[in-house]
Scaffold this motif. Structure first.
Motif, PDB file in Angstrom:
ATOM      1  N   LEU A  66       0.831  -1.202   0.000  1.00 22.41           N
ATOM      2  CA  LEU A  66       0.000   0.000   0.000  1.00 22.41           C
ATOM      3  C   LEU A  66       0.871   1.260   0.000  1.00 22.41           C
ATOM      4  N   LEU A  67       1.913   1.256   0.811  1.00 24.47           N
ATOM      5  CA  LEU A  67       2.803   2.420   0.871  1.00 24.47           C
ATOM      6  C   LEU A  67       3.564   2.608  -0.446  1.00 24.47           C
ATOM      7  N   GLU A  68       3.923   1.520  -1.109  1.00 29.19           N
ATOM      8  CA  GLU A  68       4.558   1.626  -2.431  1.00 29.19           C
ATOM      9  C   GLU A  68       3.602   2.278  -3.421  1.00 29.19           C
ATOM     10  N   TRP A  69       2.326   1.872  -3.399  1.00 27.49           N
ATOM     11  CA  TRP A  69       1.320   2.462  -4.277  1.00 27.49           C
ATOM     12  C   TRP A  69       1.207   3.963  -4.005  1.00 27.49           C
ATOM     13  N   ALA A  70       1.284   4.361  -2.744  1.00 27.02           N
ATOM     14  CA  ALA A  70       1.085   5.758  -2.349  1.00 27.02           C
ATOM     15  C   ALA A  70       2.309   6.635  -2.584  1.00 27.02           C
ATOM     16  N   GLU A  71       3.452   6.018  -2.755  1.00 24.73           N
ATOM     17  CA  GLU A  71       4.703   6.758  -2.876  1.00 24.73           C
ATOM     18  C   GLU A  71       4.656   7.804  -3.989  1.00 24.73           C
ATOM     19  N   GLY A  72       5.020   9.025  -3.631  1.00 22.77           N
ATOM     20  CA  GLY A  72       5.106  10.112  -4.596  1.00 22.77           C
ATOM     21  C   GLY A  72       3.792  10.785  -4.938  1.00 22.77           C
ATOM     22  N   LYS A  73       2.697  10.292  -4.394  1.00 19.12           N
ATOM     23  CA  LYS A  73       1.398  10.902  -4.688  1.00 19.12           C
ATOM     24  C   LYS A  73       1.156  12.087  -3.751  1.00 19.12           C
ATOM     25  N   THR A  76      -3.894  14.674  -1.669  1.00 16.75           N
ATOM     26  CA  THR A  76      -5.172  15.347  -1.943  1.00 16.75           C
ATOM     27  C   THR A  76      -6.291  14.620  -1.189  1.00 16.75           C
ATOM     28  N   GLN A  77      -7.447  15.236  -1.123  1.00 14.59           N
ATOM     29  CA  GLN A  77      -8.587  14.584  -0.461  1.00 14.59           C
ATOM     30  C   GLN A  77      -8.948  13.283  -1.176  1.00 14.59           C
ATOM     31  N   ALA A  78      -8.965  13.313  -2.501  1.00 14.07           N
ATOM     32  CA  ALA A  78      -9.313  12.111  -3.265  1.00 14.07           C
ATOM     33  C   ALA A  78      -8.300  10.986  -2.999  1.00 14.07           C
ATOM     34  N   PHE A  79      -7.004  11.330  -2.966  1.00 12.92           N
ATOM     35  CA  PHE A  79      -5.969  10.337  -2.669  1.00 12.92           C
ATOM     36  C   PHE A  79      -6.168   9.771  -1.266  1.00 12.92           C
ATOM     37  N   ILE A  81      -8.859   9.553   0.574  1.00 14.67           N
ATOM     38  CA  ILE A  81     -10.034   8.689   0.653  1.00 14.67           C
ATOM     39  C   ILE A  81      -9.751   7.348  -0.024  1.00 14.67           C
ATOM     40  N   GLU A  82      -9.106   7.390  -1.180  1.00 18.58           N
ATOM     41  CA  GLU A  82      -8.721   6.149  -1.868  1.00 18.58           C
ATOM     42  C   GLU A  82      -7.790   5.314  -0.973  1.00 18.58           C
ATOM     43  N   PHE A  83      -6.847   5.964  -0.318  1.00 20.07           N
ATOM     44  CA  PHE A  83      -5.913   5.283   0.580  1.00 20.07           C
ATOM     45  C   PHE A  83      -6.691   4.589   1.705  1.00 20.07           C
ATOM     46  N   LEU A  84      -7.635   5.297   2.320  1.00 14.79           N
ATOM     47  CA  LEU A  84      -8.429   4.712   3.401  1.00 14.79           C
ATOM     48  C   LEU A  84      -9.186   3.473   2.932  1.00 14.79           C
ATOM     49  N   HIS A  85      -9.779   3.563   1.743  1.00 18.41           N
ATOM     50  CA  HIS A  85     -10.529   2.421   1.222  1.00 18.41           C
ATOM     51  C   HIS A  85      -9.601   1.239   0.944  1.00 18.41           C
ATOM     52  N   ARG A  86      -8.445   1.513   0.375  1.00 19.87           N
ATOM     53  CA  ARG A  86      -7.482   0.437   0.117  1.00 19.87           C
ATOM     54  C   ARG A  86      -6.989  -0.171   1.430  1.00 19.87           C
ATOM     55  N   TYR A  87      -6.767   0.684   2.418  1.00 20.88           N
ATOM     56  CA  TYR A  87      -6.311   0.191   3.708  1.00 20.88           C
ATOM     57  C   TYR A  87      -7.389  -0.677   4.362  1.00 20.88           C
ATOM     58  N   MET A  88      -8.637  -0.233   4.302  1.00 22.12           N
ATOM     59  CA  MET A  88      -9.733  -1.031   4.865  1.00 22.12           C
ATOM     60  C   MET A  88      -9.839  -2.363   4.139  1.00 22.12           C
ATOM     61  N   ASP A  89      -9.647  -2.367   2.824  1.00 22.07           N
ATOM     62  CA  ASP A  89      -9.649  -3.623   2.071  1.00 22.07           C
ATOM     63  C   ASP A  89      -8.538  -4.546   2.575  1.00 22.07           C
ATOM     64  N   GLU A 177     -14.615  11.587   7.298  1.00 17.00           N
ATOM     65  CA  GLU A 177     -14.933  12.867   7.927  1.00 17.00           C
ATOM     66  C   GLU A 177     -13.712  13.454   8.620  1.00 17.00           C
ATOM     67  N   LEU A 178     -12.920  12.605   9.257  1.00 16.48           N
ATOM     68  CA  LEU A 178     -11.687  13.091   9.884  1.00 16.48           C
ATOM     69  C   LEU A 178     -10.702  13.588   8.838  1.00 16.48           C
ATOM     70  N   ILE A 179     -10.574  12.838   7.755  1.00 18.59           N
ATOM     71  CA  ILE A 179      -9.642  13.186   6.679  1.00 18.59           C
ATOM     72  C   ILE A 179     -10.040  14.504   6.005  1.00 18.59           C
ATOM     73  N   THR A 180     -11.320  14.651   5.743  1.00 15.86           N
ATOM     74  CA  THR A 180     -11.773  15.835   4.991  1.00 15.86           C
ATOM     75  C   THR A 180     -12.107  17.012   5.901  1.00 15.86           C
ATOM     76  N   GLY A 181     -12.193  16.754   7.194  1.00 18.70           N
ATOM     77  CA  GLY A 181     -12.541  17.830   8.123  1.00 18.70           C
ATOM     78  C   GLY A 181     -14.014  18.141   8.172  1.00 18.70           C
TER      79      GLY A 181
END
Length: 187
Positions: A66-73, A76-79, A81-89, A177-181
């Motif tokens: 997951l961290l490799e996928w996220a590297e260099g990104k 953003t809010q969209a990133f 949220i996508e990260f949270l969903h991937r992590y939950m998966d 909600e925490l991520i986006t405030g």
């Protein structure tokens, strides 16, 4: 076939560790519950520590991916949220909820295991990835609590009280909600 046996050993050991405690569970009991000899169990794992390390190692590998996928990104809010969903998966792909229960109940046994330190390090990296380099302490805290909320959802919404789907959705909603405030939406 070996991977299936390995997974069965992990699942049964985790159940026994959670039911009886790590120290009170023997390899003999794990073998008996599996319906195999202790020698057959030794083929896959030489000790209880190896079983626990294998469980946490699998999780750490998924975190690394997951961290490799996220590297260099950009965070953003969209990133995020996508990260949270991937992590939950990732959490749902493993026996994470049982592992968290085991860790909570057996903290002394986990304290000195190598993968426990790697897991903590990965969590710190995830907060940094989500928050970004210039994040304030408040922002880092918000990102950390979002991740922790995914972990704690099983303790806060125990099995039997809500469906797995409802628990997952509630955890993701609060984390987003925490991520986006944004908060305050009544369900």
């Amino acid at each position: 076939m070996a991977d299936d046996t390995r997974s069965r050993i992990q699942a049964i050991a985790l159940d026994l560790f959670s039911e009886q405690g790590y120290d009170a569970t023997s390899l003999r009991e794990i073998a008996e519950r599996l319906g195999v000899t202790k020698a057959a169990l030794y083929y896959h794992f030489k000790s209880k520590e190896e079983i626990v390390e294998s469980l946490t190692s699998d999780h750490v590998k998924r975190l690394d991916t997951l961290l490799e996928w996220a590297e260099g990104k950009e965070p953003t809010q969209a990133f995020r949220i996508e990260f949270l969903h991937r992590y939950m998966d990732n959490l749902n792909a493993s026996q994470h909820l049982k592992i968290m229960k085991f860790i909570q109940q057996n903290q002394p046994a986990m304290k000195n295991m190598a993968n426990a330190a790697k897991w903590r390090e990965s969590l710190h990296k995830m907060v940094s990835v989500l928050a970004g380099e210039k994040a304030s302490p408040t922002e880092r805290m918000r990102m950390g609590l979002a991740l922790f909320g995914l972990h704690a959802s099983a303790m806060l919404l125990p099995e039997g009280e809500v469906s797995e789907q409802d628990r997952r959705q509630a955890a993701l909603t609060v984390a987003e909600e925490l991520i986006t405030g944004s908060a305050g939406r009544a369900d």
